[in-house]
Design a protein around this motif. Structure first.
Motif: not given
Length: 89
Positions: A25-27, A44-48, A52-56
């Motif tokens: 999903v992130l990619k 926006r991506a629908g991630l819970n 910061k966690s997504c960036r890392l």
């Protein structure tokens, strides 16, 4: 004093290891829309997850531009040469 937490404590954000589904999903989101605001990206991506966690996760594991593996002999020699000239700068 100091900065407020990046994510409010009231949200039930997922912590711990990322699943392969979350990685996809992130990619997919970043490849389609880019990453202009890490703070807004999870919603926006629908991630819970926290921004910061997504960036890392993207920077350290998922970014296809990251070169993985051992240094080539040429790269290793360059590092040694630069270190002898510049030190630990």
């Amino acid at each position: 004093m100091g900065r407020p937490p990046c994510c409010s404590e009231n949200n039930d954000l997922k912590k711990g290891p990322w699943t392969p589904e979350e990685d996809e999903v992130l990619k997919g989101y970043i490849q389609k829309h880019g990453h202009d605001s890490w703070h807004a990206l999870p919603k926006r991506a629908g991630l819970n997850r926290c921004g910061k966690s997504c960036r890392l996760r993207w920077i350290n594991y998922l970014n296809p531009d990251i070169k993985r593996g051992k240094f080539s002999e040429e790269e290793e020699n360059l590092i040694i040469n630069l270190h002898s000239n510049l030190g630990n700068k």
